[in-house]
Design a protein around this motif. Structure first.
Motif, short mmCIF file in Angstrom:
data_model
loop_
_atom_site.label_atom_id
_atom_site.label_comp_id
_atom_site.label_asym_id
_atom_site.label_seq_id
_atom_site.Cartn_x
_atom_site.Cartn_y
_atom_site.Cartn_z
N HIS A 72 0.77 -1.23 -0.06
CA HIS A 72 0.08 -0.07 0.10
C HIS A 72 0.67 1.15 0.04
O HIS A 72 2.09 1.08 0.07
CB HIS A 72 -1.13 -0.03 1.05
N ARG A 79 -3.67 8.81 5.06
CA ARG A 79 -4.46 7.48 5.26
C ARG A 79 -3.87 6.46 4.34
O ARG A 79 -3.07 6.99 3.27
CB ARG A 79 -6.00 7.70 4.68
N VAL A 132 -16.16 6.61 2.81
CA VAL A 132 -16.69 6.34 4.14
C VAL A 132 -17.16 7.70 4.23
O VAL A 132 -16.74 8.68 4.44
CB VAL A 132 -15.51 6.37 5.36
N GLY A 182 -16.26 10.41 6.63
CA GLY A 182 -14.57 10.66 6.63
C GLY A 182 -13.95 11.72 6.24
O GLY A 182 -14.60 12.55 5.40
N GLU A 183 -12.75 11.82 6.36
CA GLU A 183 -12.10 12.97 6.22
C GLU A 183 -11.20 13.16 4.85
O GLU A 183 -11.32 13.95 4.01
CB GLU A 183 -10.94 13.30 7.14
N SER A 212 -11.48 9.92 2.50
CA SER A 212 -11.99 9.35 1.30
C SER A 212 -12.97 10.19 0.42
O SER A 212 -12.97 9.89 -0.75
CB SER A 212 -12.47 7.79 1.79
N ALA A 214 -9.05 -4.64 -2.97
CA ALA A 214 -8.16 -3.61 -3.78
C ALA A 214 -6.69 -4.35 -3.91
O ALA A 214 -6.03 -4.45 -5.04
CB ALA A 214 -8.11 -2.30 -3.21
N ARG A 234 -5.93 -5.72 7.38
CA ARG A 234 -7.21 -5.08 8.04
C ARG A 234 -7.48 -3.79 7.52
O ARG A 234 -6.57 -2.81 7.50
CB ARG A 234 -7.46 -5.18 9.56
N GLY A 250 -8.97 -1.06 8.76
CA GLY A 250 -9.46 -0.35 9.75
C GLY A 250 -9.14 1.01 9.55
O GLY A 250 -8.13 1.20 8.55
N THR A 282 -6.86 4.14 9.51
CA THR A 282 -5.28 4.20 9.64
C THR A 282 -4.98 4.36 11.06
O THR A 282 -5.24 5.51 11.61
CB THR A 282 -4.68 5.25 8.61
C1 LIG Z 1 -2.99 -0.84 5.31
C2 LIG Z 1 -4.42 -0.32 4.82
C3 LIG Z 1 -4.77 -0.05 3.42
C4 LIG Z 1 -5.96 0.30 3.21
N1 LIG Z 1 -6.29 0.40 1.78
C5 LIG Z 1 -7.61 0.84 1.39
C6 LIG Z 1 -7.89 0.75 -0.03
O1 LIG Z 1 -7.35 0.17 -0.84
N2 LIG Z 1 -9.26 1.34 -0.18
C7 LIG Z 1 -9.93 1.97 0.62
O2 LIG Z 1 -11.22 2.51 0.46
N3 LIG Z 1 -9.56 2.02 1.90
C8 LIG Z 1 -8.55 1.54 2.13
N4 LIG Z 1 -8.17 1.77 3.77
C9 LIG Z 1 -8.75 2.38 4.62
C10 LIG Z 1 -8.43 4.00 4.50
O3 LIG Z 1 -6.92 3.80 5.07
C11 LIG Z 1 -9.26 4.89 5.47
O4 LIG Z 1 -9.34 4.24 6.69
C12 LIG Z 1 -10.61 5.38 4.80
O5 LIG Z 1 -10.62 5.89 3.42
C13 LIG Z 1 -11.43 6.26 5.96
O6 LIG Z 1 -10.39 7.35 5.65
P1 LIG Z 1 -11.51 8.67 5.91
O7 LIG Z 1 -10.24 9.76 6.11
O8 LIG Z 1 -12.45 8.89 4.80
O9 LIG Z 1 -12.37 8.51 7.27
P2 LIG Z 1 -11.85 8.88 8.90
O10 LIG Z 1 -12.10 10.36 8.86
O11 LIG Z 1 -10.36 8.20 8.91
O12 LIG Z 1 -12.94 8.37 9.65
C14 LIG Z 1 -14.41 8.68 9.63
C15 LIG Z 1 -15.14 7.80 10.36
O13 LIG Z 1 -15.22 6.52 9.59
C16 LIG Z 1 -14.62 5.41 10.47
N5 LIG Z 1 -13.85 4.87 9.34
C17 LIG Z 1 -12.63 4.85 9.13
N6 LIG Z 1 -12.03 3.99 8.18
C18 LIG Z 1 -12.84 3.31 8.01
C19 LIG Z 1 -13.21 1.90 7.14
N7 LIG Z 1 -12.15 1.63 6.38
N8 LIG Z 1 -14.24 1.12 7.43
C20 LIG Z 1 -15.29 1.64 8.19
N9 LIG Z 1 -15.29 2.69 8.80
C21 LIG Z 1 -14.18 3.31 8.92
C22 LIG Z 1 -13.80 6.08 11.56
O14 LIG Z 1 -13.72 5.29 12.90
C23 LIG Z 1 -14.65 7.45 11.58
O15 LIG Z 1 -15.76 7.19 12.70
C24 LIG Z 1 -6.97 1.04 3.93
C25 LIG Z 1 -6.45 1.14 5.34
C26 LIG Z 1 -5.17 0.45 5.92
C27 LIG Z 1 -4.68 0.38 7.15
#
Ligand SMILES: Cc1cc2nc3c(=O)[nH]c(=O)nc-3n(C[C@H](O)[C@H](O)[C@H](O)COP(=O)(O)OP(=O)(O)OC[C@H]3O[C@@H](n4cnc5c(N)ncnc54)[C@H](O)[C@@H]3O)c2cc1C
Length: 246
Positions: A45, A60, A80, A83-84, A86, A129, A240, A242, A244
């Motif tokens: 990643h 992230r 999400v 989210g901040e 995505s 992915a 996982r 979850g 980041t």
């Molecule tokens: C190693 C790794 C690889 C990843 N690869 C991908 C990828 O290829 N494609 C992809 O779409 N995402 C992937 N993710 C998840 C990604 O890093 C972010 O966590 C996700 O996009 C949410 O970020 P955000 O800033 O939009 O949300 P945030 O602002 O971080 O979170 C907003 C809310 O959503 C919750 N939340 C955060 N992440 C998730 C989640 N994944 N599922 C459910 N609820 C969540 C938080 O707890 C919070 O309540 C990966 C994560 C890891 C650790």
């Protein structure tokens, strides 16, 4: 004594959005152009760092979904809603935009081309992915079990069909729908269970390696089921998706 930064995987570097591709109504692939990018190992990643005009930064992790290659890579992002990062990557970023990335990162959840073992890839939601990168680069027998909520939520449908139809039978894809199945589907939507896994598992003597990726609960359930089926825990690799750093 101050030390000079050593350029490499941990150094932030500029990435330019070269193109975008809608995968579903809520997921998008970004093609990123990165000067000097030398490729990755399927499963790795990158971290993406955004910087606001007031200097605020956040980052992230996103798996690389493309096959390894120079100068470009692709990430596929599922929004999400609250989210901040995505929502920006899925709904706002457009060709020409720049942010920073570092990577490729990860040395365990990787399928190296030299590994001769057959692989069982199991993905839940956007967890497919990094498995898509493995499918695209597959040189050895590869079975993918992909669990999505519904056909309209499923990522890479056309690419997976192309990989399956490649003719040499190297890649086989089995789908499970958890909320809505397509017309004519045998049986109701269901969660991925022991029967579904037993249907795609390689025989024990095949010494297969399993890669499981998705939300934390999905990954833990599948890993337990694989062990119950007799899969060697040393040959189960998990990632996982979850939050980041969580
Ligand atoms: C190693 C790794 C690889 C990843 N690869 C991908 C990828 O290829 N494609 C992809 O779409 N995402 C992937 N993710 C998840 C990604 O890093 C972010 O966590 C996700 O996009 C949410 O970020 P955000 O800033 O939009 O949300 P945030 O602002 O971080 O979170 C907003 C809310 O959503 C919750 N939340 C955060 N992440 C998730 C989640 N994944 N599922 C459910 N609820 C969540 C938080 O707890 C919070 O309540 C990966 C994560 C890891 C650790």
């Amino acid at each position: 004594m101050a030390r000079a930064a050593i350029p490499g995987r941990l150094t932030w570097q500029p990435a330019t959005v070269a193109a975008t591709r809608a995968e579903t109504a809520t997921a998008r692939t970004l093609v990123l152009a990165v000067d000097g990018w030398t490729g990755h190992v399927p499963g790795q990643h990158v971290d993406i760092r955004l910087t606001a005009s007031d200097g605020y930064t956040t980052h992230r992790s996103y798996s690389i979904s493309s096959a390894p290659g120079p100068d470009r890579l692709e990430v596929t992002v599922q929004v999400v809603t609250d989210g901040e990062v995505s929502p920006y990557l899925v709904g706002v970023a457009e060709p020409g935009d720049q942010f920073e990335i570092r990577g490729p990162l990860g040395g365990w959840f990787v399928r190296r081309p030299a590994d001769p073992r057959p692989a069982l890839l199991i993905g839940g939601g956007s967890g497919v992915a990094p498995l898509m990168s493995m499918v695209r680069a597959a040189t050895n027998p590869t079975r993918l079990l992909y669990s999505a909520r519904s056909p309209s939520d499923a990522l890479f449908s056309a690419d997976l069909a192309t990989a399956e139809a490649a003719g040499d039978g190297r890649v086989a894809v089995t789908r499970v729908y958890t909320r809505a199945a397509p017309p004519g589907w045998s049986g109701p939507p269901r969660r991925l269970d022991a029967d579904a896994l037993a249907g795609v598992a390689w025989p024990r003597e095949a010494d297969a390696v399993a890669f499981v990726c998705g939300p934390t609960g999905f990954v833990e359930t599948v890993a337990d089921l694989l062990i119950d089926l007799g899969h060697d825990p040393m040959n189960i690799r998990t990632e996982r998706f979850g939050p980041t750093g969580g």
